[in-house]
Design an enzyme around this catalytic site. Structure first.
Site, mmCIF file in Angstrom:
data_model
loop_
_atom_site.group_PDB
_atom_site.id
_atom_site.type_symbol
_atom_site.label_atom_id
_atom_site.label_comp_id
_atom_site.label_asym_id
_atom_site.label_seq_id
_atom_site.Cartn_x
_atom_site.Cartn_y
_atom_site.Cartn_z
ATOM 1 N N CYS A 51 -59.101 -101.248 5.754
ATOM 2 C CA CYS A 51 -60.465 -100.778 5.956
ATOM 3 C C CYS A 51 -60.576 -100.165 7.352
ATOM 4 O O CYS A 51 -60.151 -100.770 8.337
ATOM 5 C CB CYS A 51 -61.425 -101.949 5.823
ATOM 6 S SG CYS A 51 -63.135 -101.521 6.191
ATOM 7 N N CYS A 54 -62.980 -102.572 9.587
ATOM 8 C CA CYS A 54 -62.629 -103.916 10.076
ATOM 9 C C CYS A 54 -61.149 -104.231 10.085
ATOM 10 O O CYS A 54 -60.748 -105.269 10.602
ATOM 11 C CB CYS A 54 -63.368 -104.964 9.249
ATOM 12 S SG CYS A 54 -62.750 -105.083 7.553
ATOM 13 N N CYS A 69 -58.567 -86.697 -9.532
ATOM 14 C CA CYS A 69 -60.010 -86.609 -9.275
ATOM 15 C C CYS A 69 -60.341 -86.076 -7.878
ATOM 16 O O CYS A 69 -61.487 -85.732 -7.599
ATOM 17 C CB CYS A 69 -60.691 -87.946 -9.514
ATOM 18 S SG CYS A 69 -60.462 -89.160 -8.213
ATOM 19 N N CYS A 99 -66.185 -102.996 1.182
ATOM 20 C CA CYS A 99 -65.275 -103.957 1.798
ATOM 21 C C CYS A 99 -65.975 -105.310 1.808
ATOM 22 O O CYS A 99 -67.110 -105.422 2.271
ATOM 23 C CB CYS A 99 -64.956 -103.520 3.222
ATOM 24 S SG CYS A 99 -64.011 -104.746 4.151
ATOM 25 N N CYS A 102 -66.520 -106.394 5.841
ATOM 26 C CA CYS A 102 -67.508 -105.742 6.725
ATOM 27 C C CYS A 102 -68.607 -105.016 5.962
ATOM 28 O O CYS A 102 -69.505 -104.444 6.570
ATOM 29 C CB CYS A 102 -66.813 -104.781 7.688
ATOM 30 S SG CYS A 102 -66.249 -103.245 6.919
ATOM 31 N N HIS A 105 -68.968 -99.096 2.980
ATOM 32 C CA HIS A 105 -68.859 -98.372 1.712
ATOM 33 C C HIS A 105 -67.483 -97.720 1.625
ATOM 34 O O HIS A 105 -67.037 -97.062 2.560
ATOM 35 C CB HIS A 105 -69.942 -97.283 1.642
ATOM 36 C CG HIS A 105 -69.795 -96.366 0.462
ATOM 37 N ND1 HIS A 105 -70.241 -96.704 -0.801
ATOM 38 C CD2 HIS A 105 -69.241 -95.134 0.356
ATOM 39 C CE1 HIS A 105 -69.973 -95.701 -1.633
ATOM 40 N NE2 HIS A 105 -69.366 -94.737 -0.962
ATOM 41 N N HIS A 108 -66.266 -95.716 -5.312
ATOM 42 C CA HIS A 108 -66.789 -96.243 -6.570
ATOM 43 C C HIS A 108 -65.627 -96.647 -7.470
ATOM 44 O O HIS A 108 -64.507 -96.197 -7.276
ATOM 45 C CB HIS A 108 -67.659 -95.195 -7.267
ATOM 46 C CG HIS A 108 -68.915 -94.888 -6.523
ATOM 47 N ND1 HIS A 108 -68.970 -93.920 -5.537
ATOM 48 C CD2 HIS A 108 -70.159 -95.432 -6.588
ATOM 49 C CE1 HIS A 108 -70.201 -93.901 -5.025
ATOM 50 N NE2 HIS A 108 -70.943 -94.793 -5.644
ATOM 51 N N ASP A 112 -61.933 -95.661 -16.327
ATOM 52 C CA ASP A 112 -61.008 -94.737 -17.002
ATOM 53 C C ASP A 112 -59.626 -94.745 -16.341
ATOM 54 O O ASP A 112 -58.913 -93.761 -16.365
ATOM 55 C CB ASP A 112 -61.593 -93.322 -16.999
ATOM 56 C CG ASP A 112 -61.934 -92.840 -15.589
ATOM 57 O OD1 ASP A 112 -61.550 -93.531 -14.600
ATOM 58 O OD2 ASP A 112 -62.582 -91.790 -15.456
ATOM 59 N N CYS A 122 -61.948 -95.217 -6.922
ATOM 60 C CA CYS A 122 -61.974 -93.861 -6.381
ATOM 61 C C CYS A 122 -62.522 -93.994 -4.953
ATOM 62 O O CYS A 122 -63.705 -94.236 -4.761
ATOM 63 C CB CYS A 122 -62.898 -93.055 -7.287
ATOM 64 S SG CYS A 122 -63.055 -91.349 -6.876
HETATM 65 FE FE FE Z 1 -64.053 -103.642 6.233
#
Ligand code: FE
Length: 133
Positions: A51, A54, A69, A99, A102, A105, A108, A112, A122
């Site tokens: 991440c 964090c 994609c 995450c 922390c 974002h 998503h 599939d 994704c």
């Molecule tokens: Fe994080």
């Protein structure tokens, strides 16, 4: 960034200081990078993805696959590393991935994906820091 920063509780101002503008927009304002723009989309190296907020390990290259994609795609996340939430923005109902440490974002998750999970995480490249094995 080798040791994760456990349960960081930064103020908005502190996040703005730590992150670049682009990282802030995605991790803290739930933004999305442009398709095929990210540095990890075509990455095929062995290692882990941490991440950017964090330092927690979120994904392993073992589960990365080419979904076509335009964003890095994984069929699984590390155990308990991410959480999901319903996201009804932009006139769609999607499952947001954050995450677990922390709450940044990440992207998503869709249904599939390939075996063995059938899931496609994704994820924005900007939210991830790749670490070579
Ligand atoms: Fe994080």
């Amino acid at each position: 960034m080798s040791e994760p920063d456990t349960k960081p509780n930064r103020s908005d101002e502190e996040w703005r200081e730590q992150l670049t503008e682009e990282e802030y927009e995605i991790l803290r304002e739930r933004g999305t990078e442009a398709r095929f723009s990210g540095e990890h989309v075509n990455r095929d190296d062995d290692g882990v993805y941490r991440c950017k907020g964090c330092g927690e390990i979120l994904f392993d290259s073992e589960t990365k696959y080419d979904s076509g994609c335009g964003w890095p795609s994984f069929y699984a996340a590390e155990n308990d590393a991410v959480e999901t939430r319903e996201d009804t923005r932009h006139g769609m109902t999607r499952t947001e991935v954050v995450c677990a440490n922390c709450e940044g974002h990440l992207g998503h998750v869709f249904s599939d994906g390939p075996e063995p999970t059938g899931k496609r995480f994704c994820i924005n490249s900007v939210a991830l820091k790749f670490e070579d094995e």
